[in-house]
Design a protein around this motif. Structure first.
Motif, short mmCIF file in Angstrom:
data_model
loop_
_atom_site.label_atom_id
_atom_site.label_comp_id
_atom_site.label_asym_id
_atom_site.label_seq_id
_atom_site.Cartn_x
_atom_site.Cartn_y
_atom_site.Cartn_z
N ALA A 191 4.35 112.91 -87.31
CA ALA A 191 4.97 113.63 -86.17
C ALA A 191 4.48 112.52 -84.86
N GLY A 192 5.57 112.63 -83.70
CA GLY A 192 5.40 111.97 -82.71
C GLY A 192 4.29 112.40 -81.73
N PRO A 193 4.20 111.80 -80.39
CA PRO A 193 3.02 112.48 -79.88
C PRO A 193 3.56 113.74 -79.10
N GLU A 194 2.53 114.56 -78.58
CA GLU A 194 2.85 115.76 -77.73
C GLU A 194 3.28 115.30 -76.41
N LEU A 195 4.45 115.93 -75.94
CA LEU A 195 4.88 115.53 -74.90
C LEU A 195 5.39 116.68 -74.18
N PRO A 196 5.37 116.74 -72.62
CA PRO A 196 5.62 117.69 -71.70
C PRO A 196 7.07 117.69 -71.33
N GLU A 197 7.48 119.01 -70.80
CA GLU A 197 8.77 118.79 -70.38
C GLU A 197 8.57 118.37 -68.98
N LEU A 198 9.75 118.11 -68.25
CA LEU A 198 9.65 117.76 -66.84
C LEU A 198 10.08 118.98 -65.93
N VAL A 199 9.08 119.66 -65.34
CA VAL A 199 9.08 120.87 -64.58
C VAL A 199 8.77 120.58 -63.20
N GLY A 200 9.51 120.72 -62.29
CA GLY A 200 9.31 120.67 -60.87
C GLY A 200 9.62 119.19 -60.47
N ALA A 201 8.93 118.81 -59.26
CA ALA A 201 9.26 117.32 -59.11
C ALA A 201 8.28 116.28 -59.35
N ALA A 202 8.72 115.06 -59.77
CA ALA A 202 8.04 114.12 -60.12
C ALA A 202 8.61 112.59 -59.56
N GLN A 203 7.58 111.57 -59.67
CA GLN A 203 8.02 110.30 -58.97
C GLN A 203 7.55 109.18 -59.92
N ALA A 204 8.19 108.08 -59.97
CA ALA A 204 7.92 106.97 -60.68
C ALA A 204 8.61 105.73 -59.85
N ASP A 205 8.05 104.53 -60.03
CA ASP A 205 8.72 103.50 -59.45
C ASP A 205 10.15 103.13 -60.44
N VAL A 206 9.84 103.35 -61.80
CA VAL A 206 11.18 103.31 -62.27
C VAL A 206 11.47 104.33 -63.39
N VAL A 207 12.66 105.05 -63.34
CA VAL A 207 13.08 106.20 -64.09
C VAL A 207 13.94 105.71 -65.16
N VAL A 208 13.56 106.02 -66.21
CA VAL A 208 14.51 105.62 -67.46
C VAL A 208 14.95 107.00 -68.17
N VAL A 209 16.35 107.18 -68.44
CA VAL A 209 16.80 108.32 -68.84
C VAL A 209 17.29 107.84 -70.46
N GLY A 210 16.56 108.55 -71.33
CA GLY A 210 16.87 108.28 -72.69
C GLY A 210 15.62 107.82 -73.49
N GLY A 211 15.16 108.48 -74.54
CA GLY A 211 13.93 107.82 -74.94
C GLY A 211 14.24 107.54 -76.71
N GLY A 212 15.24 106.80 -76.52
CA GLY A 212 15.38 106.07 -77.74
C GLY A 212 14.91 104.48 -77.88
N PHE A 213 15.51 103.67 -78.48
CA PHE A 213 14.94 102.42 -78.73
C PHE A 213 15.31 101.63 -77.41
N THR A 214 16.24 101.75 -76.80
CA THR A 214 16.27 100.87 -75.46
C THR A 214 15.33 101.39 -74.42
N GLY A 215 15.17 102.80 -73.99
CA GLY A 215 14.40 103.31 -73.34
C GLY A 215 13.05 103.23 -73.44
N LEU A 216 12.56 103.30 -74.66
CA LEU A 216 11.29 102.85 -75.22
C LEU A 216 10.88 101.57 -74.78
N SER A 217 11.68 100.62 -75.38
CA SER A 217 11.45 99.00 -75.05
C SER A 217 11.31 98.90 -73.71
N THR A 218 12.27 99.42 -72.90
CA THR A 218 12.34 99.22 -71.56
C THR A 218 10.98 99.54 -70.80
#
Length: 434
Positions: A19-46
């Motif tokens: 199994a993969g890691p336990e991961l939360p849903e995005l609920v409410g507001a959050a911030q990051a310097d870079v936002v990546v949409v998509g958790g496949g190979f490209t998003g994970l490598s980025t």
């Protein structure tokens, strides 16, 4: 909730991968310097390459890392494109094309080196990738590829018919093209291993949080999900073949320039040691020059992982089993009875010219699509380049030949009849190159 509780395709990879890691849903507001949409190979490598540079990054993923094409493919690690060769790429894109050819040349080595560096266990075998030719005239394809890739420093070799027979254990092919840096992996294990790695490096991943829209607000990008919103200085859209599958209005220009085509994969029961030693004995990854591609590789349990294509309605899985069984017995008569334990599918993003498309979506915002069946190796290097792009590396130093999105006319209609192109492939496959 973790990745094992989400509905996964009935695939070999889903059955054997921890199994993969336990991961939360995005609920409410959050911030990051870079936002990546998509958790496949490209998003994970980025995300991995951004964290290596100390950049704060968060991924929003519609399902779980590897749920889409990244976890459903055949797992062949191929350091080329499917059709365009280096000279085609350079002719079309100039200096950026040359840099992209260098990325492609090194893409398989990049993947295997990354997995070693972070101790990711993905059943990886860097045994090489071979493209055998299925008719005498097709040897011209292999000769062209060896000539062009050699010029760019790739470790490639032209195979005679005898060498191809010894490498593959079959008289069905007439020589071929061999790249020693290629190989194969368990793609879902790689995706989940990358997810564990980026979390350990300090990135955040929000799962089960499909992005529904994004917009520029002042000097920030804001990405809305079903239950929340995340904003950041920079944005990477890493949705590829699934760009229009979760939220059709998210990136319509990108979604409509790529044709999502179902790619069917299947895995036999484990072959006996005696038989396995006569079929691709050195365990290379293989995909040949048919338009209706013949391809195969082993998994860690000595299952032959292959696949095919099927046209029209009806019990596609059973029809495919019959067709591919006949094919395997024709290619390798010594295989005997064939039984498939797993049959599954996922989308491949196809473009009209078989080239991936790279786009600037706005200030500090980038996206791409069009893996054309080569995403496994390609995306590891793309992640590094996209990470450079959002960090401000000049465009003339990036291995990303940017273009404007060019949508496919009558996209929805053509999607419904796309599989009919298989008739054309079969017709061409039966003809000799003059």
């Amino acid at each position: 909730m973790n990745s094992s509780t989400v509905a996964w395709p009935s695939s070999l990879w889903a059955a054997v991968t921890p199994a993969g890691p336990e991961l939360p849903e995005l609920v409410g507001a959050a911030q990051a310097d870079v936002v990546v949409v998509g958790g496949g190979f490209t998003g994970l490598s980025t995300a991995l390459h951004l964290r290596e540079a100390g950049v704060d990054v968060a991924i929003v993923e519609a399902m779980e890392p590897g749920w889409g094409a990244s976890g459903r493919n055949n797992g062949q690690v191929i350091p080329t494109l499917s059709r365009p060769d280096p000279e085609d790429i350079v002719k079309q894109h100039g200096a950026a094309g040359e840099r992209f050819v260098g990325l492609l040349r090194d893409s398989a080595a990049t993947l295997f080196d990354l997995a070693r560096r972070y101790k990711i266990e993905a059943e990886q075998e860097q045994a090489g990738w071979v493209q055998p030719v299925h008719s005498p005239g097709r040897i011209k394809i292999a000769e062209r590829r060896v000539r062009q890739w050699s010029k760019f420093g790739a470790p490639v070799e032209l195979l005679s018919r005898e060498q191809a027979r010894d490498m593959l254990g079959s008289d069905a092919w007439y020589g071929g093209f061999w790249n020693r840096t290629g190989g194969h992996i368990n793609p879902l294990a790689l995706a989940r291993g990358l997810a564990h790695t980026v979390l350990a490096l300090g990135a955040r991943i929000y799962a089960r949080s499909p992005a529904v829209s994004f917009e520029r607000r002042g000097d920030k990008w804001a990405v809305k999900t079903q239950k929340g919103e995340i904003s950041g200085r920079a944005l990477v859209m890493a949705t590829n073949a699934y760009s229009g599958e979760i939220a059709k209005s998210l990136v319509p220009d990108i979604a409509n320039e790529v044709m999502p085509v179902l790619s069917w994969q299947m895995a036999t029961q484990p072959l006996s040691d005696n038989v396995r030693k006569t079929i691709i004995p050195a365990r290379q990854a293989m995909s040949d020059t048919h338009g209706e591609l013949y391809f195969a590789r082993y998994d860690a349990r000595n299952r032959l992982v292959t696949g095919g294509a099927v046209i029209g309605p009806g019990n596609k899985a059973e029809r495919l089993k019959a067709r591919v069984t006949e094919r395997l017995q024709r290619l390798w008569p010594q295989i005997g009875e064939v039984s498939f334990d797993y049959v599954w599918n996922g989308y491949v993003g196809m473009t009209t010219d078989y080239m991936p498309r790279f786009h600037k979506l706005g200030p500090d915002a980038y996206g791409w699509t069009g893996c054309n069946g080569r995403a496994v190796a390609l995306t590891m290097g793309l992640g590094a380049e996209l990470a450079k792009a959002v960090r401000g590396v000049p465009e003339n130093e990036l291995a990303l030949p940017f273009t404007r999105p060019v949508t496919i006319p009558a996209h929805d209609l053509l999607r419904k009849v796309a599989t009919l192109k298989l008739f054309l492939y079969r017709y061409r496959d039966a003809r000799e190159i003059a």
